[in-house]
Each structure stands twice: as structure tokens, then as C-alpha cells.
Design a protein around this motif. Structure first.
Motif, PDB file in Angstrom:
ATOM      1  N   GLY A  77      38.706  37.700  37.862  1.00 42.79           N
ATOM      2  CA  GLY A  77      38.659  36.030  37.012  1.00 42.79           C
ATOM      3  C   GLY A  77      37.209  35.675  36.965  1.00 42.79           C
ATOM      4  O   GLY A  77      36.888  34.408  37.275  1.00 42.79           O
ATOM      5  N   ILE A  78      36.599  36.491  38.102  1.00 38.81           N
ATOM      6  CA  ILE A  78      35.004  36.354  37.777  1.00 38.81           C
ATOM      7  C   ILE A  78      33.878  36.344  36.788  1.00 38.81           C
ATOM      8  O   ILE A  78      33.683  37.041  36.225  1.00 38.81           O
ATOM      9  N   GLU A  79      33.384  35.169  36.000  1.00 40.59           N
ATOM     10  CA  GLU A  79      32.714  35.176  34.400  1.00 40.59           C
ATOM     11  C   GLU A  79      31.724  34.603  34.578  1.00 40.59           C
ATOM     12  O   GLU A  79      31.726  33.846  35.555  1.00 40.59           O
ATOM     13  N   GLY A  80      31.116  34.883  32.858  1.00 35.87           N
ATOM     14  CA  GLY A  80      29.490  33.998  32.937  1.00 35.87           C
ATOM     15  C   GLY A  80      28.573  34.795  33.432  1.00 35.87           C
ATOM     16  O   GLY A  80      28.560  35.674  34.146  1.00 35.87           O
ATOM     17  N   ALA A  81      27.235  33.865  33.610  1.00 37.20           N
ATOM     18  CA  ALA A  81      26.350  34.237  33.901  1.00 37.20           C
ATOM     19  C   ALA A  81      26.380  35.015  35.923  1.00 37.20           C
ATOM     20  O   ALA A  81      26.720  34.394  36.139  1.00 37.20           O
ATOM     21  N   GLY A  82      26.084  35.795  36.278  1.00 34.05           N
ATOM     22  CA  GLY A  82      25.841  36.685  36.981  1.00 34.05           C
ATOM     23  C   GLY A  82      26.862  36.490  38.275  1.00 34.05           C
ATOM     24  O   GLY A  82      27.254  36.723  39.109  1.00 34.05           O
ATOM     25  N   ALA A  83      27.653  37.704  37.261  1.00 31.54           N
ATOM     26  CA  ALA A  83      29.666  37.489  37.142  1.00 31.54           C
ATOM     27  C   ALA A  83      29.035  38.337  38.720  1.00 31.54           C
ATOM     28  O   ALA A  83      29.784  38.167  39.805  1.00 31.54           O
ATOM     29  N   ALA A  84      28.490  39.852  38.227  1.00 25.68           N
ATOM     30  CA  ALA A  84      28.465  40.611  38.704  1.00 25.68           C
ATOM     31  C   ALA A  84      27.401  40.466  40.254  1.00 25.68           C
ATOM     32  O   ALA A  84      28.869  40.921  41.720  1.00 25.68           O
ATOM     33  N   GLU A  85      26.633  39.884  40.778  1.00 21.14           N
ATOM     34  CA  GLU A  85      26.077  38.505  41.806  1.00 21.14           C
ATOM     35  C   GLU A  85      27.043  38.180  42.481  1.00 21.14           C
ATOM     36  O   GLU A  85      27.332  38.346  43.815  1.00 21.14           O
ATOM     37  N   ARG A  86      27.088  37.601  41.718  1.00 19.26           N
ATOM     38  CA  ARG A  86      28.783  36.466  41.948  1.00 19.26           C
ATOM     39  C   ARG A  86      29.822  37.510  43.683  1.00 19.26           C
ATOM     40  O   ARG A  86      30.209  37.309  44.276  1.00 19.26           O
ATOM     41  N   LEU A  87      30.486  38.644  42.586  1.00 19.19           N
ATOM     42  CA  LEU A  87      30.967  39.363  42.557  1.00 19.19           C
ATOM     43  C   LEU A  87      30.994  40.505  44.523  1.00 19.19           C
ATOM     44  O   LEU A  87      31.152  40.278  45.642  1.00 19.19           O
ATOM     45  N   LEU A  88      29.660  40.563  44.084  1.00 23.54           N
ATOM     46  CA  LEU A  88      28.912  41.859  45.624  1.00 23.54           C
ATOM     47  C   LEU A  88      28.499  40.184  46.763  1.00 23.54           C
ATOM     48  O   LEU A  88      28.636  40.552  48.465  1.00 23.54           O
ATOM     49  N   ARG A  89      28.709  38.851  46.084  1.00 22.18           N
ATOM     50  CA  ARG A  89      28.504  37.685  47.464  1.00 22.18           C
ATOM     51  C   ARG A  89      30.295  37.596  47.857  1.00 22.18           C
ATOM     52  O   ARG A  89      30.798  36.314  48.400  1.00 22.18           O
ATOM     53  N   ARG A  90      31.435  37.749  47.313  1.00 17.61           N
ATOM     54  CA  ARG A  90      32.680  37.561  47.188  1.00 17.61           C
ATOM     55  C   ARG A  90      32.904  37.838  48.977  1.00 17.61           C
ATOM     56  O   ARG A  90      33.808  36.346  49.458  1.00 17.61           O
ATOM     57  N   GLY A  91      32.445  38.261  49.879  1.00 13.75           N
ATOM     58  CA  GLY A  91      32.537  38.376  51.374  1.00 13.75           C
ATOM     59  C   GLY A  91      34.200  38.941  51.782  1.00 13.75           C
ATOM     60  O   GLY A  91      35.324  38.713  50.966  1.00 13.75           O
ATOM     61  N   ASP A  92      33.635  39.507  52.938  1.00 12.57           N
ATOM     62  CA  ASP A  92      34.731  40.245  53.773  1.00 12.57           C
ATOM     63  C   ASP A  92      35.938  39.590  53.913  1.00 12.57           C
ATOM     64  O   ASP A  92      37.575  39.809  54.669  1.00 12.57           O
ATOM     65  N   ASP A  93      35.558  37.792  54.081  1.00 12.57           N
ATOM     66  CA  ASP A  93      36.605  37.125  54.224  1.00 12.57           C
ATOM     67  C   ASP A  93      37.806  36.863  53.554  1.00 12.57           C
ATOM     68  O   ASP A  93      38.462  36.020  53.152  1.00 12.57           O
ATOM     69  N   ALA A  94      37.771  37.486  52.194  1.00  8.52           N
ATOM     70  CA  ALA A  94      38.481  36.491  50.679  1.00  8.52           C
ATOM     71  C   ALA A  94      40.043  38.040  51.481  1.00  8.52           C
ATOM     72  O   ALA A  94      39.796  38.171  51.481  1.00  8.52           O
ATOM     73  N   GLU A  95      40.632  36.803  50.388  1.00  7.06           N
ATOM     74  CA  GLU A  95      41.919  37.557  49.975  1.00  7.06           C
ATOM     75  C   GLU A  95      41.747  39.656  49.857  1.00  7.06           C
ATOM     76  O   GLU A  95      41.042  39.664  48.792  1.00  7.06           O
ATOM     77  N   ARG A  96      42.394  40.166  50.110  1.00  8.45           N
ATOM     78  CA  ARG A  96      41.748  41.157  49.777  1.00  8.45           C
ATOM     79  C   ARG A  96      42.549  42.294  48.745  1.00  8.45           C
ATOM     80  O   ARG A  96      44.138  41.411  48.480  1.00  8.45           O
TER      81      ARG A  96
END
Length: 242
Positions: A77-96
Motif C-alpha cells: 500500500g505504499i504508492e506514489g512518487a518515491g514509493a521504493a525509497e519509502r519502503l526502504l525506510r520502513r524500519g525494523d520496528d514496523a509490523e512484520r
């Protein structure tokens, strides 16, 4: 390949589902399912995705690192400009979450390294599914050193698929398609006709038998029907090999 409704409870499938549980609970949440074509890898991947409501991506020839990241981002559900970069910043503390990557043999080392990073840093548990071509990248001189980290993360979290034995072919393909078949010679002929338990070919062989039965108004599988269907399979292999 079998659709979700056709998933069979084979030994390999049970091992794959156990692998998914192990990967999700692991400090290094990445594992692999490897084996020859037609041995039920995709069926196992679909079963994992169904049980865990996992994201599933089927890689394609030439897929790039960016394309893989965009596919994973879209699935989350990560969409729009820069989606790939935002995925890489998701962080290990997010829900697995769980990601199943089918046809991993079509992923180059850069794509595989990106998937390793997602498992390490972005709370994305990953199961890679591929053939021996995928495995070769871990031993080939050009890519062996580049995949050392990925290989160490996978460790023993691995399932090797294989062809069905005669009893499994009967239990998981013949009986669901035709009901009880008492003729042991027919069971052996069917098993040999799908190249001794290639799951994909067993499903196709059963389908061809059912087509012949329908065309001839038959309710039960007969040796003649099976011989015709096995002949069709053999001819198909001969054409593919030509």
C-alpha cells in the motif's frame, strides 16, 4: 499450475508451511524453497500466501531492483512518487509482513540483495522460491561473494521440493480426479506417464484423461484412456524437445 482451490496437502507443502512459520519467527527472517520445475514450488508458495495473507511477487526475466521494490511497495500500500525509497525506510520496528518471491531464479544478485535488505531492515520476512538456476548464484565465481550475506541469513531455513512418489501421486492427484483406482498397474502407468511424479505434469495428465473420458461418455478411468493420455504427454515432450 494448480490454482488455490487445487492446493494439495503433500509432504512438501507441509514442510513449506512449517518453513513460513519458522521464517516469520526468526531473527533472520529469510528462507528458501528450491527444486526442479514442476515439483510443486509455486503451489507451496500460493499456500503460504493464502495461510498468512502474504504478499506474493512472481519475478520475471530481467526484473530490476527498482521494479522489485516497487512491486513490494505496491503490495504494502505504499504508492506514489518515491514509493521504493519509502519502503526502504520502513524500519525494523514496523509490523512484520511476509513476502513470497516466486521464480527467484529470474532475480539477479542486486535484486536478491535488495530482498535481503528488506528482511534485515524493513520488517519484511522473505521466502525465496526458485530452481537450481537460483542456487547457482551462491556458488558461481562472479556472484558467490556478493551473496554471502544472503546465504548466511538463510542458513538451514530451506525446503527442497521433489517429485511425488507413486503413493503420493495416487493420493494427491489420481484419487481426487478419478476416485478410488484399485488397479495398481494403472497407478504405476500414471506415475510413469508424468515422469515419475512431476506434480505439474501429473495434474496435466489427469486433466487430459478427464477430457478423453468426457469426449467418450466414460465415467471411470480405463487403461485405454490412460494409454491415450500418456501418449499425448509423450508426444508433447517430443515436440518441446525438438
Amino acid at each position: 499450475m494448480a490454482k488455490n482451490a487445487d492446493i494439495r496437502d503433500t509432504k512438501v507443502l507441509r514442510e513449506a508451511l512449517a518453513l513460513a512459520d519458522l521464517v516469520l519467527d526468526s531473527a533472520n527472517p529469510i528462507g528458501e524453497i528450491v527444486g526442479p520445475a514442476g515439483s510443486g514450488k509455486t503451489m507451496a508458495g500460493r499456500a503460504i500466501a493464502e495461510r498468512h495473507r502474504a504478499l506474493r511477487v512472481a519475478a520475471w526475466d530481467g526484473i530490476t531492483r527498482h521494479q522489485m521494490l516497487m512491486a513490494v511497495a505496491a503490495g504494502l500500500g505504499i504508492e506514489g512518487a518515491g514509493a521504493a525509497e519509502r519502503l526502504l525506510r520502513r524500519g525494523d520496528d514496523a509490523e512484520r509482513v511476509l513476502l513470497v518471491v516466486d521464480e527467484a531464479n529470474k532475480c539477479g544478485w542486486r535484486v536478491l540483495e535488495a530482498l535481503r535488505y528488506l528482511a534485515d531492515e524493513c520488517a519484511v520476512a522473505v521466502i525465496l522460491i526458485g530452481t537450481e538456476m537460483y542456487e547457482r548464484q551462491f556458488t558461481a565465481a562472479r556472484t558467490r561473494g556478493l551473496l554471502l550475506q544472503l546465504g548466511s541469513r538463510i542458513g538451514p531455513k530451506r525446503v527442497a521440493t521433489r517429485h511425488l512418489d507413486r503413493a503420493e501421486t495416487y493420493t494427491h492427484v489420481m484419487r481426487p480426479a478419478f476416485g478410488e483406482v484399485a488397479d495398481r498397474e494403472m497407478v504405476t502407468t500414471f506415475w510413469q506417464g508424468c515422469r515419475k511424479g512431476n506434480f505439474r505434469e501429473a495434474v496435466e495428465l489427469a486433466g487430459e484423461c478427464l477430457r478423453i473420458m468426457k469426449n467418450n461418455g466414460l465415467q471411470s478411468l480405463t487403461p485405454a484412456v490412460l494409454d491415450l493420455a500418456c501418449g499425448w504427454m509423450a508426444n508433447r515432450h517430443a515436440v518441446e524437445a525438438a
